[in-house]
Design a protein around this motif. Sequence first.
Motif, PDB file in Angstrom:
ATOM      1  N   ARG A  82     -30.593  -7.522  21.904  1.00 21.81           N
ATOM      2  CA  ARG A  82     -31.370  -8.551  21.451  1.00 21.81           C
ATOM      3  C   ARG A  82     -30.902  -9.794  22.550  1.00 21.81           C
ATOM      4  NH1 ARG A  82     -32.141  -8.511  14.951  1.00 21.81           N
ATOM      5  NH2 ARG A  82     -33.475  -6.307  14.930  1.00 21.81           N
ATOM      6  N   PHE A  87     -33.851  -4.188  29.733  1.00 23.54           N
ATOM      7  CA  PHE A  87     -34.026  -3.024  30.583  1.00 23.54           C
ATOM      8  C   PHE A  87     -35.375  -3.092  31.440  1.00 23.54           C
ATOM      9  CE2 PHE A  87     -31.282  -1.522  27.186  1.00 23.54           C
ATOM     10  CZ  PHE A  87     -30.503  -0.614  27.733  1.00 23.54           C
ATOM     11  N   PHE A  89     -37.678  -0.339  33.607  1.00 19.87           N
ATOM     12  CA  PHE A  89     -37.617   1.244  33.969  1.00 19.87           C
ATOM     13  C   PHE A  89     -38.468   1.489  34.976  1.00 19.87           C
ATOM     14  CE2 PHE A  89     -37.560   0.314  29.297  1.00 19.87           C
ATOM     15  CZ  PHE A  89     -36.269   1.025  28.977  1.00 19.87           C
ATOM     16  N   HIS A  93     -42.895   1.697  31.036  1.00 17.03           N
ATOM     17  CA  HIS A  93     -42.699   1.688  29.725  1.00 17.03           C
ATOM     18  C   HIS A  93     -43.186   0.426  28.845  1.00 17.03           C
ATOM     19  CE1 HIS A  93     -41.298   5.751  30.078  1.00 17.03           C
ATOM     20  NE2 HIS A  93     -39.920   5.394  30.099  1.00 17.03           N
ATOM     21  N   LEU A  94     -44.276  -0.028  29.504  1.00 17.49           N
ATOM     22  CA  LEU A  94     -44.834  -0.951  28.651  1.00 17.49           C
ATOM     23  C   LEU A  94     -45.556  -0.334  27.164  1.00 17.49           C
ATOM     24  CD1 LEU A  94     -46.492  -3.125  31.464  1.00 17.49           C
ATOM     25  CD2 LEU A  94     -44.395  -3.610  30.150  1.00 17.49           C
ATOM     26  N   ILE A  95     -45.781  -0.823  26.186  1.00 10.70           N
ATOM     27  CA  ILE A  95     -46.411  -0.583  25.098  1.00 10.70           C
ATOM     28  C   ILE A  95     -47.996  -0.553  25.345  1.00 10.70           C
ATOM     29  CG2 ILE A  95     -46.687  -0.520  22.668  1.00 10.70           C
ATOM     30  CD1 ILE A  95     -43.713  -1.336  22.315  1.00 10.70           C
ATOM     31  N   THR A  99     -51.075  -5.992  24.482  1.00 12.78           N
ATOM     32  CA  THR A  99     -51.663  -6.640  25.625  1.00 12.78           C
ATOM     33  C   THR A  99     -50.402  -7.194  26.437  1.00 12.78           C
ATOM     34  OG1 THR A  99     -51.527  -8.795  24.772  1.00 12.78           O
ATOM     35  CG2 THR A  99     -53.948  -7.649  24.504  1.00 12.78           C
ATOM     36  N   GLU A 102     -48.574  -9.768  24.388  1.00 11.98           N
ATOM     37  CA  GLU A 102     -47.859  -9.059  23.297  1.00 11.98           C
ATOM     38  C   GLU A 102     -46.484  -8.240  23.847  1.00 11.98           C
ATOM     39  OE1 GLU A 102     -51.749  -8.767  20.527  1.00 11.98           O
ATOM     40  OE2 GLU A 102     -51.049  -6.797  21.586  1.00 11.98           O
ATOM     41  N   ALA A 106     -42.762  -9.084  22.342  1.00  7.73           N
ATOM     42  CA  ALA A 106     -42.185  -8.341  21.185  1.00  7.73           C
ATOM     43  C   ALA A 106     -40.809  -8.576  21.201  1.00  7.73           C
ATOM     44  CB  ALA A 106     -42.328  -6.732  21.702  1.00  7.73           C
ATOM     45  N   PRO A 107     -39.773  -8.496  22.378  1.00  8.78           N
ATOM     46  CA  PRO A 107     -38.403  -8.809  22.088  1.00  8.78           C
ATOM     47  C   PRO A 107     -38.004 -10.086  21.487  1.00  8.78           C
ATOM     48  CG  PRO A 107     -39.070  -8.883  24.465  1.00  8.78           C
ATOM     49  CD  PRO A 107     -40.094  -8.243  23.820  1.00  8.78           C
ATOM     50  N   LEU A 109     -39.980 -11.712  19.106  1.00  4.05           N
ATOM     51  CA  LEU A 109     -39.915 -11.438  17.495  1.00  4.05           C
ATOM     52  C   LEU A 109     -39.068 -10.375  16.884  1.00  4.05           C
ATOM     53  CD1 LEU A 109     -43.799 -10.042  17.818  1.00  4.05           C
ATOM     54  CD2 LEU A 109     -43.035 -12.001  16.811  1.00  4.05           C
ATOM     55  N   ARG A 154     -40.779  -9.229  30.576  1.00  5.43           N
ATOM     56  CA  ARG A 154     -40.292  -8.677  29.042  1.00  5.43           C
ATOM     57  C   ARG A 154     -38.943  -8.501  28.990  1.00  5.43           C
ATOM     58  NH1 ARG A 154     -42.308  -2.794  26.858  1.00  5.43           N
ATOM     59  NH2 ARG A 154     -40.828  -2.315  28.622  1.00  5.43           N
TER      60      ARG A 154
ATOM     61  N   MET B   1     -44.718 -10.544  12.604  1.00  2.00           N
ATOM     62  CA  MET B   1     -44.298  -9.210  13.000  1.00  2.00           C
ATOM     63  C   MET B   1     -45.280  -8.348  12.295  1.00  2.00           C
ATOM     64  SD  MET B   1     -41.548  -8.045  14.728  1.00  2.00           S
ATOM     65  CE  MET B   1     -41.899  -6.565  15.482  1.00  2.00           C
ATOM     66  N   LYS B 318     -42.232   7.185  23.264  1.00  3.77           N
ATOM     67  CA  LYS B 318     -41.869   6.346  24.327  1.00  3.77           C
ATOM     68  C   LYS B 318     -41.987   4.982  23.892  1.00  3.77           C
ATOM     69  CE  LYS B 318     -44.760   4.525  27.503  1.00  3.77           C
ATOM     70  NZ  LYS B 318     -45.680   4.221  28.373  1.00  3.77           N
ATOM     71  N   VAL B 322     -38.837   2.283  23.543  1.00  3.10           N
ATOM     72  CA  VAL B 322     -39.019   0.939  24.263  1.00  3.10           C
ATOM     73  C   VAL B 322     -38.679  -0.094  23.297  1.00  3.10           C
ATOM     74  CG1 VAL B 322     -40.276  -0.743  25.326  1.00  3.10           C
ATOM     75  CG2 VAL B 322     -40.468   1.907  26.065  1.00  3.10           C
ATOM     76  N   MET B 326     -35.488  -2.886  23.193  1.00  6.09           N
ATOM     77  CA  MET B 326     -35.947  -4.259  22.885  1.00  6.09           C
ATOM     78  C   MET B 326     -35.047  -4.737  21.714  1.00  6.09           C
ATOM     79  SD  MET B 326     -39.672  -4.858  24.132  1.00  6.09           S
ATOM     80  CE  MET B 326     -40.443  -3.919  22.926  1.00  6.09           C
ATOM     81  N   GLY B 327     -34.265  -4.107  21.097  1.00 11.25           N
ATOM     82  CA  GLY B 327     -33.750  -4.617  20.095  1.00 11.25           C
ATOM     83  C   GLY B 327     -34.394  -4.516  18.466  1.00 11.25           C
TER      84      GLY B 327
END
Lengths: 227, 797
Positions: A82, A87, A89, A93-95, A99, A102, A106-107, A109, A154, B1, B318, B322, B326-327
């Motif tokens: 955190r 990282f 890649f 490796h986006l989710i 979007t 988002e 994410a990290p 959050l 990200r 969240m 995946k 990820v 990211m934690g």
Amino acid sequence: MIQLNNIEKYYANKGVKSYILRHVTTTIKQGEFVSIMGPSGAGKSTLLNIIGMLEEPTYGTYEFLGEDVTTLNERKRIELYRNHIGFVFQAYHLIDEMTVYENIEAPLLYKKIGSSERASRIADLLDRFNIVAKKDLFPNQLSGGQQQLVGIARALAAQPSIILADEPTGNLQSAQADEIMNLFKKLNQEDGITIIQVTHSEKNATYGNRILHIADGVVKDDVKVIV
Amino acid sequence: MFKLNLKIAWRNLWKNKGYTFINILGLSISLASCILIFIFVRYELSFDKNFENSERIYRVVSQWKYADGNEFYSQGVPRPLAPAMRNDFAQLEKVAAVQQGGGTLKIKAQNGRAEIKDFEMTFYLEPSFFEIFKYQWLSGNPNQSLTEPNAMVLTEKTANKYFGDWHKALGSTINLDNETNFKVTGVIKDTEPNTSFPLKVILSYASYLDKNSKSWGSVSSNSECYVLLQKGINIKDLDKPLAQFIKKYYVEEAPGKESNSFQSLGDIHFNDKYGNFNQATTSYKQLIGISIIGLFLLLTACINFINLATAQAISRSKEVGVRKVMGSRRKQLIWQFLSETTLITFIALLLACVFTELALPAMESLFGAEVTFGLFTHPIIFVFLLAMLVLVSFLAGLYPAMIMSGFSPALAIKNRVSSANAGGVGLRKTLVVIQFSITAILIVSTLVIIKQMSFIRDKSLGFDTKAVAIIELPSDSLSLLKYNSFKSQLLAKKGVKNVSFNGSAPSSSNNNETSFTYNSSKTADFQVNTKIADETYLETFGLSLVAGRSLSKSDTIKEFVVNETFLKKLNVKNPNEAIGKIVKLWGKSGPIVGVVKDFNNYSLHESISPIALFSFKDRASTLAIKLESKELLSTMTDIEKTFNNTFTNNVYDVSFLDDQIANYYHTEQIMGTLFKVFAGVVIFISFIGLFGLISFIATQRTREIAIRKVLGASNLELIRMLNSSFIWMVLIANMIAWPIGYILVKQWLSGFQYRIELNVWPFVIAMVISVLITLITVSIRSYKAAVANTIDALKYE
């Protein structure tokens, strides 16, 4: 910043050990830009995974920021993710379901950063990487280069002190690759972020200031890049 | 969240629309079934629970033990029991005698309303009944309204029906059976349908003719007695005084030893040994049975869910990797996946509510009960829905969430999570096996139930049940005089073949047993079932004689016809031997003139009783008419006309013998329908679950399939490859299901005295059905996978 002592990694199969890494000892200081190079199967990615604490070494000690992290519980490791490690890649490796905005959020959050601070950081990153217009698109609507930009954004969002990149330009065309490597160089020089990348390309390696050559799990060569 | 998780969940569901649809459909159908079952079980359990002091209220019931080991139970008590108890038991705060009757009520024309004739059940109640059971009185009170003879109390609805408005009912008179005028002295609020006391017309017990009976020897199921215990008295404390009480009063000689016991109010609706005035008992066994079906349904749906979710897990590995780098903590991931499951369950639950609402009318007609899906009238249903949401979310969601959140990030990111990591193929297979076992058990049970029911329908009962109409005639002295002319009028009609006056049909729920002597002065050690008949009884019902002749015309007991069981019990081998032997019962004696071939006088749950047929005109108020089946309808309207002309003051009440007999199996018919429906639902759910699972497996193995194709595998070989493991699973499931199914249906069948022989066919059919379903499902989907374009699958990802 990173101190690896006699790191070994092997898989034992019916009593036969197959080594992936042997006797890796090295130190990486704050602010360095290290490229790990070597032929396929040399153990580059495994070394990066060990540095990123995604895998544990079979033997040897690993100190991160002066702390022994060889065996670390999940909670502590996640704290490091955190706050210190970002990282990047090869396959981005986006989710897929998130979007651009988002994905970058994410990290933050997970780090429990307040919403106004979050908004300003993301706005800043979008602005810096020129992807403001794309913030509401989904990953599959972007080109590979753009996806990797989002991936880096990200990784940077949590303001890490080190970025670990596994063949960050492996899936990209050369023009896009140059753009990404320049970005890494700038981040390293202007923001002082430590960067460790695994790469196949001699050219990409010249963007950094140090190269670790690995073959058959052993560090063969450790050279400084002179600009 | 949380908001983001929900958004992601929604997008994920949308992306896999097909699987989401399968999941939600399967889940909502089974949830709807569960809700329906819950509503029904709740309704049944709510019976008689609404009364104040209900834990202190008991009913006195009777049982008899015979020398031959038989036992007999009745909800009724001897009529002198209530006053005796009131006198002898200080532990009882209140004792109330209840007498059920019925008759034709006539309300005179008034203020423009036409005269009303209505056949209705009546209850003679003592005022103390209302001190035991608290009803709401709109007008009057028990101690004033029900003390005088010829006083009547109506429920609000009944009063409204007869008088337009219940206020007008007060003080009016209603005539009962053309004999007595009753004055309406009170109105009570309507009773809920979930009570064993369907009160509508209440008469004061003081008006009951036989209220002062001293006969301890006869018991009618129409005479009940209720008691209210003193506060602080335990029902066990009454055991000793009750034993003394029984010893003191039952002094007459009788073949069976009679005793009484206290039955708690809460037991009345659920104990089928004794009946109740509502004519409906639901045993706990039935409720448990249906609850288990509900549980099965829920389980199959959850298994679907788990299978689909873990199969899907690989494609989401995946994301997990990820998120971890990211934690994200594992706990956070678990919550994320759980919130997805909850979302699905919630949607399914909303859909299920819609399905429930749609299925409710069908269920009401099936159970003949007014069940409602009232969330607000019965908040417990709301609690149930909430509990289902939580339970299903956790049951179905927790395991996949644990698996998915446990992926190692290093493997996940490299897309190297295989199905082996994704929560054990073994577990998934086990779940499919469980699911198919349940399906097979339900198929077997359904087949056996269907077969037994058709066996019952088709089994010859030893008499003719088709096209026999049964009419209850008024039995007052004036009407009795009209019987003969009515009979000859009927016989003159073209469609009428035969007419018989009797006490009850060969098989009837109205039975009477009595002790008797055979060829000596010694009372036999068993009782005989009495049937009042006439000279045309055997012909009308198509009964056949094995010896002697039919009864001759007589108005009183003169001679007897007995059945084969009667002789068997007396060890008389040759029926001809019995002819001419003297039988004495009801204080009258006469010779046996004929022996009738055995016929089933109860439902097929029970064996045949020893029976004696004899004439007794005063009590033969049931008219059986054998009709020409071709002209049934026109003849029936004709008969109705004749009835209304002859018995002007009475209500025409007709039923058919085969309907009456079908009614014995009401419970079984309900069970049969339920099994058919729910077996269908379970098959459907397993089917779509299997389809979802094979879809995922096919997608997962696209690469492998493509490579095999390149290596020269034909489409057929590929389909066979994908099929084989499923077929094995189904076969194993059947092996598990057979013994369980066997035990269950054997148990159910043992409740029938006459039953089908269990053979291997239901089991084989269940296997064939499940294998066929599997083959079809898997083949459809794997064909698609097999013919897919090879190149697409082999391109580098």
